[in-house]
Design a protein around this motif. Structure first.
Motif, PDB file in Angstrom:
ATOM      1  N   VAL B 103       0.866  -1.180   0.000  1.00 60.64           N
ATOM      2  CA  VAL B 103       0.000   0.000   0.000  1.00 60.64           C
ATOM      3  C   VAL B 103       0.900   1.226   0.000  1.00 60.64           C
ATOM      4  CG1 VAL B 103      -1.799   1.268   1.233  1.00 60.64           C
ATOM      5  CG2 VAL B 103      -1.732  -1.244   1.363  1.00 60.64           C
ATOM      6  N   VAL B 104       0.771   2.060  -1.032  1.00 58.57           N
ATOM      7  CA  VAL B 104       1.601   3.252  -1.136  1.00 58.57           C
ATOM      8  C   VAL B 104       0.700   4.487  -1.139  1.00 58.57           C
ATOM      9  CG1 VAL B 104       3.346   4.444  -2.513  1.00 58.57           C
ATOM     10  CG2 VAL B 104       3.231   1.947  -2.553  1.00 58.57           C
ATOM     11  N   PHE B 105       0.997   5.440  -0.266  1.00 56.69           N
ATOM     12  CA  PHE B 105       0.278   6.719  -0.298  1.00 56.69           C
ATOM     13  C   PHE B 105       1.175   7.750  -0.967  1.00 56.69           C
ATOM     14  CE2 PHE B 105      -1.750   4.361   3.114  1.00 56.69           C
ATOM     15  CZ  PHE B 105      -3.084   4.551   2.803  1.00 56.69           C
ATOM     16  N   ALA B 106       0.572   8.698  -1.698  1.00 58.84           N
ATOM     17  CA  ALA B 106       1.368   9.673  -2.437  1.00 58.84           C
ATOM     18  C   ALA B 106       0.673  11.027  -2.454  1.00 58.84           C
ATOM     19  CB  ALA B 106       1.582   9.190  -3.873  1.00 58.84           C
ATOM     20  N   ASN B 107       1.441  12.101  -2.289  1.00 62.20           N
ATOM     21  CA  ASN B 107       0.885  13.435  -2.484  1.00 62.20           C
ATOM     22  C   ASN B 107       0.592  13.627  -3.966  1.00 62.20           C
ATOM     23  OD1 ASN B 107       1.001  14.283   0.197  1.00 62.20           O
ATOM     24  ND2 ASN B 107       3.100  15.047  -0.002  1.00 62.20           N
ATOM     25  N   SER B 108      -0.444  14.430  -4.264  1.00 62.84           N
ATOM     26  CA  SER B 108      -0.800  14.620  -5.673  1.00 62.84           C
ATOM     27  C   SER B 108      -1.263  16.044  -5.912  1.00 62.84           C
ATOM     28  CB  SER B 108      -1.892  13.635  -6.069  1.00 62.84           C
ATOM     29  OG  SER B 108      -3.106  14.011  -5.469  1.00 62.84           O
ATOM     30  N   GLN B 109      -1.322  16.411  -7.176  1.00 62.86           N
ATOM     31  CA  GLN B 109      -1.607  17.813  -7.542  1.00 62.86           C
ATOM     32  C   GLN B 109      -2.939  18.321  -7.007  1.00 62.86           C
ATOM     33  OE1 GLN B 109      -1.060  18.969 -11.671  1.00 62.86           O
ATOM     34  NE2 GLN B 109       0.614  17.512 -11.897  1.00 62.86           N
ATOM     35  N   TRP B 110      -3.986  17.535  -7.166  1.00 55.78           N
ATOM     36  CA  TRP B 110      -5.322  18.000  -6.801  1.00 55.78           C
ATOM     37  C   TRP B 110      -5.799  17.479  -5.453  1.00 55.78           C
ATOM     38  CZ3 TRP B 110      -8.591  17.517 -11.977  1.00 55.78           C
ATOM     39  CH2 TRP B 110      -8.142  18.501 -12.873  1.00 55.78           C
ATOM     40  N   GLY B 111      -4.955  16.766  -4.730  1.00 60.85           N
ATOM     41  CA  GLY B 111      -5.384  16.208  -3.455  1.00 60.85           C
ATOM     42  C   GLY B 111      -5.740  17.301  -2.447  1.00 60.85           C
ATOM     43  N   THR B 112      -6.774  17.053  -1.645  1.00 64.40           N
ATOM     44  CA  THR B 112      -7.175  18.040  -0.643  1.00 64.40           C
ATOM     45  C   THR B 112      -6.339  17.878   0.631  1.00 64.40           C
ATOM     46  OG1 THR B 112      -8.919  16.510  -0.014  1.00 64.40           O
ATOM     47  CG2 THR B 112      -9.548  18.343  -1.439  1.00 64.40           C
ATOM     48  N   ALA B 113      -5.669  16.736   0.768  1.00 59.62           N
ATOM     49  CA  ALA B 113      -4.782  16.514   1.923  1.00 59.62           C
ATOM     50  C   ALA B 113      -3.348  16.352   1.416  1.00 59.62           C
ATOM     51  CB  ALA B 113      -5.220  15.248   2.673  1.00 59.62           C
ATOM     52  N   ARG B 114      -2.382  16.684   2.252  1.00 56.19           N
ATOM     53  CA  ARG B 114      -0.967  16.445   1.946  1.00 56.19           C
ATOM     54  C   ARG B 114      -0.297  15.884   3.188  1.00 56.19           C
ATOM     55  NH1 ARG B 114       0.817  18.461  -2.680  1.00 56.19           N
ATOM     56  NH2 ARG B 114       2.990  18.144  -2.185  1.00 56.19           N
ATOM     57  N   TRP B 115       0.644  14.981   2.994  1.00 53.81           N
ATOM     58  CA  TRP B 115       1.432  14.492   4.123  1.00 53.81           C
ATOM     59  C   TRP B 115       2.766  15.214   4.121  1.00 53.81           C
ATOM     60  CZ3 TRP B 115       0.826   8.419   4.429  1.00 53.81           C
ATOM     61  CH2 TRP B 115      -0.511   8.128   4.753  1.00 53.81           C
ATOM     62  N   GLU B 116       3.125  15.769   5.284  1.00 52.25           N
ATOM     63  CA  GLU B 116       4.391  16.494   5.394  1.00 52.25           C
ATOM     64  C   GLU B 116       5.488  15.556   5.883  1.00 52.25           C
ATOM     65  OE1 GLU B 116       4.463  19.287   4.053  1.00 52.25           O
ATOM     66  OE2 GLU B 116       2.296  19.618   3.927  1.00 52.25           O
ATOM     67  N   ALA B 117       6.704  15.862   5.482  1.00 52.92           N
ATOM     68  CA  ALA B 117       7.844  14.981   5.775  1.00 52.92           C
ATOM     69  C   ALA B 117       8.060  14.787   7.275  1.00 52.92           C
ATOM     70  CB  ALA B 117       9.113  15.539   5.137  1.00 52.92           C
ATOM     71  N   THR B 118       7.765  15.833   8.063  1.00 45.76           N
ATOM     72  CA  THR B 118       8.054  15.773   9.499  1.00 45.76           C
ATOM     73  C   THR B 118       7.256  14.690  10.235  1.00 45.76           C
ATOM     74  OG1 THR B 118       6.418  17.535   9.761  1.00 45.76           O
ATOM     75  CG2 THR B 118       8.751  18.181   9.788  1.00 45.76           C
ATOM     76  N   ARG B 119       6.022  14.443   9.777  1.00 49.01           N
ATOM     77  CA  ARG B 119       5.193  13.490  10.512  1.00 49.01           C
ATOM     78  C   ARG B 119       5.100  12.130   9.809  1.00 49.01           C
ATOM     79  NH1 ARG B 119      -0.288  16.258  11.751  1.00 49.01           N
ATOM     80  NH2 ARG B 119      -0.502  14.412  13.060  1.00 49.01           N
ATOM     81  N   MET B 120       5.881  12.005   8.733  1.00 51.43           N
ATOM     82  CA  MET B 120       5.767  10.820   7.893  1.00 51.43           C
ATOM     83  C   MET B 120       6.103   9.524   8.626  1.00 51.43           C
ATOM     84  SD  MET B 120       4.905  10.375   4.910  1.00 51.43           S
ATOM     85  CE  MET B 120       5.177  12.030   4.271  1.00 51.43           C
ATOM     86  N   ARG B 121       7.225   9.558   9.397  1.00 53.22           N
ATOM     87  CA  ARG B 121       7.676   8.316  10.003  1.00 53.22           C
ATOM     88  C   ARG B 121       6.618   7.736  10.942  1.00 53.22           C
ATOM     89  NH1 ARG B 121      12.764   7.853  13.803  1.00 53.22           N
ATOM     90  NH2 ARG B 121      11.826   6.033  14.805  1.00 53.22           N
ATOM     91  N   ARG B 122       6.049   8.601  11.791  1.00 54.07           N
ATOM     92  CA  ARG B 122       5.025   8.117  12.728  1.00 54.07           C
ATOM     93  C   ARG B 122       3.790   7.608  12.004  1.00 54.07           C
ATOM     94  NH1 ARG B 122       3.166  11.543  17.600  1.00 54.07           N
ATOM     95  NH2 ARG B 122       1.768   9.752  17.675  1.00 54.07           N
ATOM     96  N   LYS B 123       3.398   8.336  10.955  1.00 61.41           N
ATOM     97  CA  LYS B 123       2.225   7.931  10.169  1.00 61.41           C
ATOM     98  C   LYS B 123       2.424   6.527   9.587  1.00 61.41           C
ATOM     99  CE  LYS B 123       0.209  12.090   8.154  1.00 61.41           C
ATOM    100  NZ  LYS B 123      -1.181  12.118   8.660  1.00 61.41           N
ATOM    101  N   LEU B 124       3.593   6.325   8.951  1.00 59.59           N
ATOM    102  CA  LEU B 124       3.844   5.038   8.297  1.00 59.59           C
ATOM    103  C   LEU B 124       3.971   3.909   9.319  1.00 59.59           C
ATOM    104  CD1 LEU B 124       6.252   6.022   5.387  1.00 59.59           C
ATOM    105  CD2 LEU B 124       3.852   5.341   5.247  1.00 59.59           C
ATOM    106  N   GLU B 125       4.586   4.220  10.482  1.00 60.92           N
ATOM    107  CA  GLU B 125       4.693   3.196  11.529  1.00 60.92           C
ATOM    108  C   GLU B 125       3.307   2.759  11.999  1.00 60.92           C
ATOM    109  OE1 GLU B 125       9.000   4.393  13.562  1.00 60.92           O
ATOM    110  OE2 GLU B 125       7.114   4.778  14.636  1.00 60.92           O
TER     111      GLU B 125
END
Lengths: 246, 246
Positions: B103-125
């Protein structure tokens, strides 16, 4: 374009006044104005573009018939052992998106949750609203009906061309042909019973089997109670709506 | 029977010590005792019954190989435009039950949400833990991997025999053959890109199409961003794991 549902038959050039809940959504949430358009599905499942002529009450002119058949070719009723509120809402919303005709919740012998008569009306009203919202969002032509049965085995009273039980034990025993076999007879209607989190009791299986229900596996993995109906509806779509060649 | 995952290869008669998170679940949540049994899937996807010999640390004797192949015949990677936490969790949990490999999540041009690098590790864990729990519950032989890509179009770097975009506009135009056509070539691996709630931008479609991705419709209804991957995985199971005759 936004889609709403009308409770009666519509015809081109009709003037039609919508209910207050729809008015609230269109005028307050979406800030629509006279001249703005939305799609309106009528009680027969026909869909029309329509233009707002008045906001209070919300009244439209019915413009053009744009009906496109997006309903599953099989009329599917799912009967689910009752689940906690959040799961019942998830089942109702997702099953609506995936084309279900009727969602029935039922108390069962081994279910870890039970719905009591006193809170039933509010529960069903709330789930019916969720079905309506999901039908609007997924551009269905019809709103699925949400119902309750006191016993899971009351599913045998539901009239349908074909009757299945989504039975976990079947998957473990390698059953993998019943769903496709059932669909190959082109039933117009299908009712499928799903156990609650505690599973279906053997006596319930016996009663349903005696009433003509057949055990069907939904792939070799164990699905949660709220995932199994979503697999079923997706599988029916894949097996009946997707084509072999372009 | 409860299923857990081991991080290495196992063989019958091995003695194996599990990690502390599994110890906590077995000893504290399920109150297991020495002599109790559970299933243990190893790093190759083999599954064994095992018997607890010590609780602290949690150690088992590996009893018997009971491997049964319950993995989808196609290795499926889903690439989803990022969604709010709750939806990302729902996608991860349900896609795991339905047999996804990655399962891969990705930021995209028209997405209403974005994942920021700072919180990425906790999110993925957190999402990886959800995948693990769902793999245990659904008795998968493997835990899907959860990843992140900075751009939706980075999906073109993923190696796979077949590549699809689940594109809503295809459904509206009546496309209904691409998924079955793709599966009929018996790919061993498949990557499928799903747009975020805001949709896929035309330039993203162009880049993916240039990299060999084909547009595929998932039935005629409009599915929410978290429902489309569940349809895809259920459809692949129905089209490859269910049989025509018993």
């Amino acid at each position: 374009m936004q889609r709403y549902f009308a409770s009666s038959e519509l015809h081109v050039d009709d003037s039609f006044t919508l209910d207050t809940a729809t008015r609230r959504h269109a005028a307050t949430v979406l800030r629509m104005q006279p001249g703005d358009q939305f799609e309106l599905a009528d009680s027969r499942g026909k869909v029309f573009t329509s233009t707002i002529t008045d906001l209070d009450p919300l009244t439209v002119h019915v413009d053009e018939d744009i009906t496109r058949d997006v309903e599953l070719p099989v009329d599917v009723t799912i009967v689910c052992g009752v689940a906690k509120s959040q799961k019942a809402e998830l089942i109702t919303q997702k099953a609506t998106e995936l084309g279900v005709s009727r969602v029935v919740f039922a108390n069962s012998q081994w279910g870890t949750a039970r719905w009591e008569a006193t809170r039933m009306r509010r529960k069903l009203e709330r789930l019916q609203l969720i079905a309506r919202g999901a039908a609007e969002q997924s551009h269905r032509n019809k709103i699925p009906q949400v119902d309750f049965l006191p016993k899971l085995t009351d599913a045998k009273k539901i009239l349908a061309d074909a009757k299945l039980i989504a039975y976990e034990e079947s998957a473990k025993q390698g059953e993998a042909g019943q769903l496709i076999q059932t669909l190959s007879a082109h039933p117009r209607s299908l009712v499928v019973v799903f156990g609650p989190e505690g599973g279906i009791a053997p006596t319930e299986i016996e009663q349903l089997t005696a009433a003509g229900f057949k055990n069907a596996a939904l792939g070799p993995r164990i699905l949660r109670t709220e995932t199994a109906p979503l697999y079923l509806l997706s599988a029916i779509s894949a097996l009946t709506e997707l084509r072999k060649d372009e």
